[in-house]
Scaffold this active site. Structure first.
Site, PDB file in Angstrom:
ATOM      1  N   LYS A 107       0.811  -1.223   0.000  1.00 27.21           N
ATOM      2  CA  LYS A 107       0.000   0.000   0.000  1.00 27.21           C
ATOM      3  C   LYS A 107       0.839   1.264   0.000  1.00 27.21           C
ATOM      4  CE  LYS A 107      -3.986  -1.468  -0.544  1.00 27.21           C
ATOM      5  NZ  LYS A 107      -4.928  -0.904  -1.510  1.00 27.21           N
ATOM      6  N   SER A 144      -2.978 -12.863   3.294  1.00 24.00           N
ATOM      7  CA  SER A 144      -3.327 -12.686   1.876  1.00 24.00           C
ATOM      8  C   SER A 144      -2.193 -13.153   0.960  1.00 24.00           C
ATOM      9  CB  SER A 144      -3.730 -11.243   1.563  1.00 24.00           C
ATOM     10  OG  SER A 144      -2.625 -10.375   1.585  1.00 24.00           O
TER      11      SER A 144
HETATM   12  C1  LIG Z   1      -2.818  -7.515   3.214  1.00 26.67           C
HETATM   13  C2  LIG Z   1      -3.432  -7.072   1.937  1.00 26.67           C
HETATM   14  N1  LIG Z   1      -3.525  -7.918   0.924  1.00 26.67           N
HETATM   15  C3  LIG Z   1      -4.086  -7.563  -0.238  1.00 26.67           C
HETATM   16  C4  LIG Z   1      -4.604  -6.315  -0.447  1.00 26.67           C
HETATM   17  C5  LIG Z   1      -5.284  -5.984  -1.734  1.00 26.67           C
HETATM   18  O1  LIG Z   1      -4.671  -5.010  -2.506  1.00 26.67           O
HETATM   19  P1  LIG Z   1      -5.519  -4.044  -3.428  1.00 26.67           P
HETATM   20  O2  LIG Z   1      -6.197  -3.054  -2.522  1.00 26.67           O
HETATM   21  O3  LIG Z   1      -4.541  -3.396  -4.325  1.00 26.67           O
HETATM   22  O4  LIG Z   1      -6.544  -4.858  -4.142  1.00 26.67           O
HETATM   23  C6  LIG Z   1      -4.523  -5.414   0.588  1.00 26.67           C
HETATM   24  C7  LIG Z   1      -5.072  -4.081   0.449  1.00 26.67           C
HETATM   25  O5  LIG Z   1      -5.114  -3.315   1.394  1.00 26.67           O
HETATM   26  C8  LIG Z   1      -3.938  -5.796   1.807  1.00 26.67           C
HETATM   27  O6  LIG Z   1      -3.866  -4.944   2.854  1.00 26.67           O
END
Ligand SMILES: Cc1ncc(COP(=O)(O)O)c(C=O)c1O
Length: 352
Positions: A54, A281
């Protein structure tokens, strides 16, 4: 109250931040799945300034906003976020002299809230009764209404979010692969705002026609594939309560569902066997990459991102024993080792 920075100081601070964000290594993770050797590729986004992908979006959004005159020195930055975005805007916003206020669902991990506060930003928790994630967005808009000294990044609808990845993450992946004579067959990423999958997807599609771009979501709690939120899940950062306006499913390939328990087991395996302390994630993205690689064949170059590190999840199920269920992919994954594709010089930070 933040101190106001002069234009020269602001430019110097921004330049310093650029050097601390992006240009991350691309990992080649070697594994055996059901006895077959294969390699999956993952951008190591946990090495960014605050430990997540981010930072790219937050810095790019603020640079764009300054360029367009949408933010002025000393304005308050107010954002609705489930965590990492708040941490990024807190760190980068404070470094650029801004007060930062973060509206956040109150069920997010304590580490996330404390991290935001540790940078000197304010956390405004919002409960499920107060509207949950959509309530956070409403509260941020209400906070800014009628004020000219508040900047709302609006990460779910701001094209600067997509641009950040089309301008940095995507080109870095392409350069790192091409230097090794590799061509991506697919890119997969879990969708929070969708900035990553849309931005990287747009860049890779333009450069490598035919590359597959798959969004990923929690199997327990689909949103993209159903159009609205169902159930709950434990993959913080992805699948909030709606399909974000910057997501255009018509430009993407099929949505890949991955279970949250399987994601936790995979993240645990990456940490305990390869020393990669990544968040839940990342486990989810890795398994989605594995599913696509199974489909395309073992020679396919399937790329994903490890969006953040494990430090924000120390009080969550990531640190508990997770039961193995039928149909999980992670128990069949035998991790063999890593190699690193270093950042490409083509994307070394600019000094102007
Ligand atoms: C830990 C984590 N994984 C994945 C994502 C997903 O990314 P995006 O917002 O670009 O879809 C985020 C977004 O905040 C995140 O904090």
């Amino acid at each position: 109250m933040a101190s106001l920075l002069t234009a020269t100081r602001l430019e110097a601070q921004t330049r310093a931040l650029r050097r601390l964000i992006g240009n991350t290594p691309l990992l080649a993770v070697h594994l055996r799945h059901r006895g077959r050797p294969l390699t999956l590729y993952a951008k190591c986004e946990q090495v960014n300034l605050t430990g997540s992908i981010k930072d790219r979006m937050a810095l790019h959004t603020l640079e764009r906003a300054y360029g367009a005159g949408e933010i002025r020195p000393g304005d308050t930055i107010a954002e609705a976020t489930s965590g990492n975005t708040g941490i990024s805007f807190a760190a980068i916003g404070r470094a650029l002299g801004h007060p930062v206020k973060v509206f956040m669902p109150d069920w997010m991990s304590e580490e996330r809230k404390d991290l935001i506060r540790s940078y000197g930003a304010e956390v405004a928790p919002v409960s499920r009764q107060e509207g949950g994630f959509l309530g956070c967005i409403r509260r941020a808009e209400e906070f800014a209404a009628g004020r000219s000294d508040v900047f709302l990044p609006r990460q779910f609808s701001n094209q600067a979010n997509v641009e950040a990845h089309a301008a940095t993450t995507g080109p870095e992946i392409a350069a790192q692969l091409e230097e090794r004579g590799l061509r991506p067959g697919a890119f997969v990423a879990g969708v929070g705002t969708g900035g990553t999958v849309m931005g990287v997807g747009a860049f890779l599609r333009a450069r490598f026609p035919g590359v597959r771009i798959h969004p990923v979501e929690p199997a327990e709690s689909p949103t993209l594939s159903t159009g609205h939120k169902n159930g709950q899940h434990r993959i913080q950062g992805v699948s909030d309560e709606f399909i974000p306006p910057i997501v255009d499913l018509a430009r993407l390939d099929a949505v890949i569902p991955i279970s949250d328990g399987d994601s936790i087991l995979m993240a645990q395996k990456l940490a305990t066997q390869l020393g990669l302390g990544v968040g839940i994630s990342s486990g989810c993205n890795f398994l989605a990459a594995l599913r696509v690689c199974e489909e395309l064949g073992p020679q396919a170059v399937v790329v994903t991102v490890f969006p953040d590190d494990n430090k924000k999840y120390l009080s969550t199920d990531l640190l508990r024993e997770e039961p193995v269920r039928d149909g999980y992919l992670s128990p069949q994954v035998e991790l063999l080792g890593l190699s690193t594709l270093p950042p490409s010089c083509a994307f070394c930070p600019r000094d102007n």
